[in-house]
Design a protein around this motif. Sequence first.
Motif, PDB file in Angstrom:
ATOM      1  N   ASP A 196      -0.260 -57.704  66.233  1.00 31.37           N
ATOM      2  CA  ASP A 196      -1.205 -57.412  65.175  1.00 31.37           C
ATOM      3  C   ASP A 196      -2.405 -58.508  65.201  1.00 31.37           C
ATOM      4  O   ASP A 196      -3.353 -58.262  65.233  1.00 31.37           O
ATOM      5  CB  ASP A 196      -0.675 -57.332  63.799  1.00 31.37           C
ATOM      6  CG  ASP A 196       0.176 -55.927  63.723  1.00 31.37           C
ATOM      7  OD1 ASP A 196      -0.250 -54.865  64.153  1.00 31.37           O
ATOM      8  OD2 ASP A 196       1.099 -55.898  62.866  1.00 31.37           O
TER       9      ASP A 196
ATOM     10  N   ARG B 107      -4.875 -50.035  63.041  1.00 30.23           N
ATOM     11  CA  ARG B 107      -5.251 -51.312  62.253  1.00 30.23           C
ATOM     12  C   ARG B 107      -6.365 -51.654  61.552  1.00 30.23           C
ATOM     13  O   ARG B 107      -6.593 -52.828  61.224  1.00 30.23           O
ATOM     14  CB  ARG B 107      -4.542 -52.569  63.304  1.00 30.23           C
ATOM     15  CG  ARG B 107      -3.215 -52.458  63.530  1.00 30.23           C
ATOM     16  CD  ARG B 107      -3.080 -53.448  64.776  1.00 30.23           C
ATOM     17  NE  ARG B 107      -1.542 -53.440  65.112  1.00 30.23           N
ATOM     18  CZ  ARG B 107      -0.876 -52.270  65.715  1.00 30.23           C
ATOM     19  NH1 ARG B 107      -1.429 -51.274  66.293  1.00 30.23           N
ATOM     20  NH2 ARG B 107       0.253 -52.781  66.097  1.00 30.23           N
TER      21      ARG B 107
ATOM     22  N   LYS C 287      -5.733 -53.300  58.009  1.00 29.19           N
ATOM     23  CA  LYS C 287      -4.770 -54.412  57.991  1.00 29.19           C
ATOM     24  C   LYS C 287      -5.268 -55.453  57.089  1.00 29.19           C
ATOM     25  O   LYS C 287      -6.609 -55.841  57.723  1.00 29.19           O
ATOM     26  CB  LYS C 287      -4.304 -54.811  59.275  1.00 29.19           C
ATOM     27  CG  LYS C 287      -3.549 -53.547  59.927  1.00 29.19           C
ATOM     28  CD  LYS C 287      -2.056 -53.595  59.510  1.00 29.19           C
ATOM     29  CE  LYS C 287      -1.282 -52.530  60.237  1.00 29.19           C
ATOM     30  NZ  LYS C 287       0.275 -52.665  59.843  1.00 29.19           N
TER      31      LYS C 287
ATOM     32  N   ASN D 137       3.020 -63.046  56.186  1.00 27.96           N
ATOM     33  CA  ASN D 137       3.092 -61.797  56.053  1.00 27.96           C
ATOM     34  C   ASN D 137       3.785 -61.127  57.128  1.00 27.96           C
ATOM     35  O   ASN D 137       3.699 -60.190  57.752  1.00 27.96           O
ATOM     36  CB  ASN D 137       1.476 -61.298  56.046  1.00 27.96           C
ATOM     37  CG  ASN D 137       1.477 -59.689  55.667  1.00 27.96           C
ATOM     38  OD1 ASN D 137       2.236 -59.381  54.560  1.00 27.96           O
ATOM     39  ND2 ASN D 137       0.606 -59.099  56.119  1.00 27.96           N
ATOM     40  N   HIS D 138       4.769 -62.012  57.558  1.00 21.17           N
ATOM     41  CA  HIS D 138       5.734 -61.587  58.975  1.00 21.17           C
ATOM     42  C   HIS D 138       6.443 -60.361  58.908  1.00 21.17           C
ATOM     43  O   HIS D 138       6.836 -59.721  59.656  1.00 21.17           O
ATOM     44  CB  HIS D 138       6.621 -62.622  59.209  1.00 21.17           C
ATOM     45  CG  HIS D 138       7.599 -63.030  58.133  1.00 21.17           C
ATOM     46  ND1 HIS D 138       8.934 -62.485  58.125  1.00 21.17           N
ATOM     47  CD2 HIS D 138       7.615 -64.160  57.120  1.00 21.17           C
ATOM     48  CE1 HIS D 138       9.661 -62.925  57.000  1.00 21.17           C
ATOM     49  NE2 HIS D 138       8.928 -63.733  56.163  1.00 21.17           N
ATOM     50  N   SER D 139       6.710 -59.925  57.510  1.00 23.70           N
ATOM     51  CA  SER D 139       7.493 -58.880  57.620  1.00 23.70           C
ATOM     52  C   SER D 139       6.529 -57.402  57.623  1.00 23.70           C
ATOM     53  O   SER D 139       7.068 -56.372  58.091  1.00 23.70           O
ATOM     54  CB  SER D 139       7.875 -58.248  55.873  1.00 23.70           C
ATOM     55  OG  SER D 139       7.076 -58.645  55.040  1.00 23.70           O
ATOM     56  N   LYS D 140       5.434 -57.606  57.603  1.00 25.44           N
ATOM     57  CA  LYS D 140       4.350 -56.582  57.796  1.00 25.44           C
ATOM     58  C   LYS D 140       3.654 -56.645  59.100  1.00 25.44           C
ATOM     59  O   LYS D 140       2.960 -55.674  59.390  1.00 25.44           O
ATOM     60  CB  LYS D 140       3.478 -56.161  56.741  1.00 25.44           C
ATOM     61  CG  LYS D 140       4.277 -55.737  55.498  1.00 25.44           C
ATOM     62  CD  LYS D 140       3.389 -55.600  54.171  1.00 25.44           C
ATOM     63  CE  LYS D 140       4.139 -55.163  52.974  1.00 25.44           C
ATOM     64  NZ  LYS D 140       3.273 -54.850  51.814  1.00 25.44           N
ATOM     65  N   MET D 141       3.303 -57.821  59.466  1.00 29.83           N
ATOM     66  CA  MET D 141       2.462 -58.271  60.573  1.00 29.83           C
ATOM     67  C   MET D 141       3.169 -58.907  61.596  1.00 29.83           C
ATOM     68  O   MET D 141       4.095 -59.643  61.696  1.00 29.83           O
ATOM     69  CB  MET D 141       1.452 -59.494  60.121  1.00 29.83           C
ATOM     70  CG  MET D 141       0.434 -59.756  61.031  1.00 29.83           C
ATOM     71  SD  MET D 141      -0.626 -60.962  60.377  1.00 29.83           S
ATOM     72  CE  MET D 141      -1.743 -61.283  61.848  1.00 29.83           C
ATOM     73  N   THR D 142       2.462 -58.257  62.874  1.00 29.17           N
ATOM     74  CA  THR D 142       3.554 -58.621  64.182  1.00 29.17           C
ATOM     75  C   THR D 142       2.628 -59.393  64.819  1.00 29.17           C
ATOM     76  O   THR D 142       1.524 -59.607  64.612  1.00 29.17           O
ATOM     77  CB  THR D 142       3.950 -57.524  64.930  1.00 29.17           C
ATOM     78  OG1 THR D 142       2.806 -56.846  65.512  1.00 29.17           O
ATOM     79  CG2 THR D 142       4.949 -56.542  63.988  1.00 29.17           C
TER      80      THR D 142
END
Length: 270
Positions: free
Chosen positions: A101, A47, A50, A93-98
């Motif tokens: 993260d 990461r 990121k 950025n929920h589609s790429k970030m969990t």
Amino acid sequence: MLKRIVTSIIGLPIVVLIIAYGGLPMKLLMVLISAIGMFEFYRAFNRGTKIENYISYLFIAIYYAFIDRLNSDILLMMLFSYMLLNLAFLVLNHSKMTPFDAAINVFGFLYIGFLLSSIYLTRVHPYGRFLVWLIFTSAWGSDTFAYFTGITIGKHQFTPILSPKKTIEGVIGGILGAMLIGFLYAFVLTKTTNIGNEINAITLFVIMSGFGAAFSVLGDLTASAIKRYTKIKDYGKLIPGHGGIMDRFDSIIFTAPVVYMVLRLILIYK
């Protein structure tokens, strides 16, 4: 081994001079070390680049910009802002970030950037020009004593899984060795400066060295646990013969805040 020696000969005097001088050069050095250390930590978890990590790089610079005027209100506002910004990025950025993260990002900032700042905080203390060196002698001195004690009389493994070569005898030898260095350092200072008239330097230095050395072991094992989880051998190759910043400062990360806290507690209640 040759690379380690050459790197130490070239790099160590530069770092020593900057810390001895203090002020802005030391601030910039600490921001650089912290940022690189955080990058190595994030990269270990795949990461390193990121977008949320840049929040941590930005806030470590902001933190040092205010560190000389730091009080509870400023610190709380910075931490509140940092956490809220991380959570906002998680939503936007929920589609790429969990959530994982976000947690790794925050942990890296606190574990590396925040804890390492105690080196600077120790240096700016009224006695800091003397005491800051105990952070390094406690960590690296104990490591040296532990190594030679371990290969000489070490028989009982301390943590077989995390660090098979680390022995109980080595750990004890490292702590006692660091305390000896602290005693000798204090003895020399009391003979060459007036610090002995202001504080009980020998007692203070020995206590700080002992606690610092003990926690340096925890710092080393923490880094080993992280590397074991992420399946990496070294954090990086930035420092030839030594690995990355995190490989060189893993024990310092724990020693620095412990030395600073012991310093504050002893001088407050002396």
